[in-house]
Design a protein around this motif. Structure first.
Motif, mmCIF file in Angstrom:
data_model
loop_
_atom_site.group_PDB
_atom_site.id
_atom_site.type_symbol
_atom_site.label_atom_id
_atom_site.label_comp_id
_atom_site.label_asym_id
_atom_site.label_seq_id
_atom_site.Cartn_x
_atom_site.Cartn_y
_atom_site.Cartn_z
ATOM 1 N N TYR A 6 -57.438 -28.799 1.020
ATOM 2 C CA TYR A 6 -58.701 -28.357 0.408
ATOM 3 C C TYR A 6 -59.594 -27.876 1.562
ATOM 4 O O TYR A 6 -60.241 -28.693 2.220
ATOM 5 C CB TYR A 6 -59.332 -29.526 -0.363
ATOM 6 N N PRO A 7 -59.562 -26.569 1.832
ATOM 7 C CA PRO A 7 -60.343 -26.060 2.958
ATOM 8 C C PRO A 7 -61.766 -25.690 2.553
ATOM 9 O O PRO A 7 -62.024 -25.342 1.399
ATOM 10 C CB PRO A 7 -59.562 -24.793 3.353
ATOM 11 N N GLY A 8 -62.672 -25.758 3.497
ATOM 12 C CA GLY A 8 -64.048 -25.355 3.217
ATOM 13 C C GLY A 8 -64.938 -25.624 4.416
ATOM 14 O O GLY A 8 -64.481 -26.140 5.439
ATOM 15 N N SER A 9 -66.218 -25.282 4.243
ATOM 16 C CA SER A 9 -67.177 -25.503 5.330
ATOM 17 C C SER A 9 -67.737 -26.931 5.286
ATOM 18 O O SER A 9 -67.998 -27.519 6.332
ATOM 19 C CB SER A 9 -68.344 -24.519 5.227
ATOM 20 N N PHE A 10 -67.991 -27.440 4.084
ATOM 21 C CA PHE A 10 -68.497 -28.804 3.904
ATOM 22 C C PHE A 10 -69.689 -29.090 4.825
ATOM 23 O O PHE A 10 -69.698 -30.060 5.577
ATOM 24 C CB PHE A 10 -67.377 -29.842 4.121
ATOM 25 N N GLY A 16 -70.388 -32.443 -5.486
ATOM 26 C CA GLY A 16 -69.501 -31.456 -6.119
ATOM 27 C C GLY A 16 -68.156 -31.399 -5.404
ATOM 28 O O GLY A 16 -67.095 -31.383 -6.039
ATOM 29 N N HIS A 17 -68.195 -31.392 -4.061
ATOM 30 C CA HIS A 17 -66.943 -31.418 -3.293
ATOM 31 C C HIS A 17 -66.176 -32.717 -3.569
ATOM 32 O O HIS A 17 -64.957 -32.709 -3.747
ATOM 33 C CB HIS A 17 -67.235 -31.369 -1.783
ATOM 34 N N ARG A 87 -59.118 -24.990 -4.361
ATOM 35 C CA ARG A 87 -60.485 -24.474 -4.259
ATOM 36 C C ARG A 87 -61.232 -24.854 -5.535
ATOM 37 O O ARG A 87 -60.631 -25.051 -6.593
ATOM 38 C CB ARG A 87 -60.480 -22.947 -4.093
ATOM 39 N N LEU A 89 -64.168 -23.969 -8.408
ATOM 40 C CA LEU A 89 -64.872 -22.829 -9.025
ATOM 41 C C LEU A 89 -66.080 -23.346 -9.789
ATOM 42 O O LEU A 89 -65.945 -24.206 -10.651
ATOM 43 C CB LEU A 89 -63.956 -22.117 -10.023
ATOM 44 N N ARG A 90 -67.238 -22.822 -9.446
ATOM 45 C CA ARG A 90 -68.458 -23.247 -10.137
ATOM 46 C C ARG A 90 -68.838 -22.274 -11.242
ATOM 47 O O ARG A 90 -69.086 -22.639 -12.360
ATOM 48 C CB ARG A 90 -69.623 -23.350 -9.151
ATOM 49 N N GLU A 98 -63.199 -15.830 -4.589
ATOM 50 C CA GLU A 98 -62.065 -16.769 -4.577
ATOM 51 C C GLU A 98 -60.756 -16.071 -4.949
ATOM 52 O O GLU A 98 -59.709 -16.357 -4.374
ATOM 53 C CB GLU A 98 -62.335 -17.943 -5.538
ATOM 54 N N THR A 119 -65.511 -26.850 -11.689
ATOM 55 C CA THR A 119 -66.489 -27.895 -11.396
ATOM 56 C C THR A 119 -66.802 -28.743 -12.627
ATOM 57 O O THR A 119 -66.768 -28.251 -13.755
ATOM 58 C CB THR A 119 -67.791 -27.255 -10.881
ATOM 59 N N TYR A 123 -72.263 -30.762 -11.691
ATOM 60 C CA TYR A 123 -72.383 -30.262 -10.314
ATOM 61 C C TYR A 123 -72.296 -28.736 -10.233
ATOM 62 O O TYR A 123 -72.158 -28.176 -9.146
ATOM 63 C CB TYR A 123 -71.283 -30.868 -9.436
ATOM 64 N N LEU A 126 -74.511 -26.957 -7.804
ATOM 65 C CA LEU A 126 -74.657 -27.586 -6.491
ATOM 66 C C LEU A 126 -73.874 -26.886 -5.379
ATOM 67 O O LEU A 126 -72.704 -26.561 -5.540
ATOM 68 C CB LEU A 126 -74.180 -29.045 -6.625
ATOM 69 N N SER A 128 -73.722 -26.617 -0.728
ATOM 70 C CA SER A 128 -74.219 -27.164 0.540
ATOM 71 C C SER A 128 -75.515 -26.474 0.938
ATOM 72 O O SER A 128 -76.416 -27.110 1.493
ATOM 73 C CB SER A 128 -73.177 -26.963 1.646
HETATM 74 P P1 ADP Z 1 -66.675 -22.235 1.792
HETATM 75 O O1 ADP Z 1 -67.617 -21.828 2.883
HETATM 76 O O2 ADP Z 1 -65.222 -22.128 2.167
HETATM 77 O O3 ADP Z 1 -66.969 -21.671 0.415
HETATM 78 P P2 ADP Z 1 -67.757 -24.724 0.844
HETATM 79 O O4 ADP Z 1 -67.853 -25.996 1.604
HETATM 80 O O5 ADP Z 1 -69.035 -24.078 0.419
HETATM 81 O O6 ADP Z 1 -66.878 -23.804 1.737
HETATM 82 O O7 ADP Z 1 -66.868 -24.931 -0.457
HETATM 83 C C1 ADP Z 1 -65.527 -25.350 -0.386
HETATM 84 C C2 ADP Z 1 -64.901 -25.218 -1.762
HETATM 85 O O8 ADP Z 1 -65.532 -26.117 -2.655
HETATM 86 C C3 ADP Z 1 -65.033 -23.828 -2.399
HETATM 87 O O9 ADP Z 1 -63.856 -23.575 -3.151
HETATM 88 C C4 ADP Z 1 -66.219 -23.978 -3.311
HETATM 89 O O10 ADP Z 1 -66.166 -23.070 -4.390
HETATM 90 C C5 ADP Z 1 -66.023 -25.405 -3.785
HETATM 91 N N1 ADP Z 1 -67.263 -26.029 -4.210
HETATM 92 C C6 ADP Z 1 -68.437 -26.074 -3.549
HETATM 93 N N2 ADP Z 1 -69.386 -26.705 -4.264
HETATM 94 C C7 ADP Z 1 -68.779 -27.084 -5.427
HETATM 95 C C8 ADP Z 1 -69.240 -27.743 -6.627
HETATM 96 N N3 ADP Z 1 -70.498 -28.136 -6.764
HETATM 97 N N4 ADP Z 1 -68.332 -27.937 -7.625
HETATM 98 C C9 ADP Z 1 -67.065 -27.501 -7.481
HETATM 99 N N5 ADP Z 1 -66.588 -26.846 -6.405
HETATM 100 C C10 ADP Z 1 -67.428 -26.640 -5.389
#
Ligand code: ADP
Length: 170
Positions: A6-10, A16-17, A87, A89-90, A98, A119, A123, A126, A128
């Motif tokens: 599960y990649p992302g910036s976090f 939500g994450h 990943r 999806l909101r 995506e 999501t 959330y 929501l 970051s």
């Molecule tokens: P990125 O910069 O890669 O988008 P994020 O940390 O913003 O990194 O998000 C990582 C993943 O988590 C993405 O697929 C994003 O759509 C998903 N995500 C972020 N916030 C939520 C949320 N509130 N509910 C569900 N998925 C989320």
């Protein structure tokens, strides 16, 4: 063993994450939450800080590992020996980007598939960036992030305010 990343910036991890992490962890034997070290963004937290926060908030989910990576998600996925990228999806606004990323990753690494979890409605709004923005204006972020993370966000903003005034984050 079925593994996924599960990649992302976090930046920072939100509720939500965590919801996505909990649900994905039920679907796979091992879920690696992977913090992307993206040189194009100016993050609020360093990669190490984000990894540490994720480890703390995921410590009760036994099959979740936390790691950091730079470069292409497809390369990291190959290196980890996993063919599944999770990943979240909101809203429809997430979808275009995506879809493009999922298709690009499949082009680079044809064996890789992206699994999208929608999501939980509570959330859906929501992100970051919302957390960073609300906190920067002194708002309460305890609805959005675990209290451990909230403390880190307020402390970081306080440090930045005294160190480098006037700087904005994206
Ligand atoms: P990125 O910069 O890669 O988008 P994020 O940390 O913003 O990194 O998000 C990582 C993943 O988590 C993405 O697929 C994003 O759509 C998903 N995500 C972020 N916030 C939520 C949320 N509130 N509910 C569900 N998925 C989320």
């Amino acid at each position: 063993m079925a593994c996924a990343i599960y990649p992302g910036s976090f930046d920072p991890v939100t509720k939500g994450h965590i919801d996505i992490i909990r649900r994905a962890a039920k679907m796979f034997d091992v879920l690696t939450v992977a913090v992307l070290n993206n040189s194009e963004k100016t993050p609020l937290f360093s990669v190490d800080e984000r990894v540490n926060m994720l480890r703390e908030v995921c410590k009760e989910i036994p099959n979740v590992k936390v790691d950091a990576f730079s470069g292409l998600t497809a390369d990291y996925s190959k290196q980890q020996g996993t063919d599944v990228i999770i990943r979240g999806l909101r809203a429809i606004t997430d979808f275009e980007y995506e879809l493009q990323m999922a298709q690009t990753n499949r082009k680079i690494l044809p064996s890789v598939d992206t699994v999208f979890l929608t999501t939980s409605l509570e959330y859906a709004y929501l992100s970051s960036s919302i957390v960073r923005e609300v906190a920067a204006y002194g708002g309460d972020i305890h609805e959005f992030v675990p209290s451990y993370v909230a403390q880190k966000v307020y402390a970081k903003l306080e440090t930045k305010k005294h160190g480098q005034s006037g700087r904005t984050y994206q």
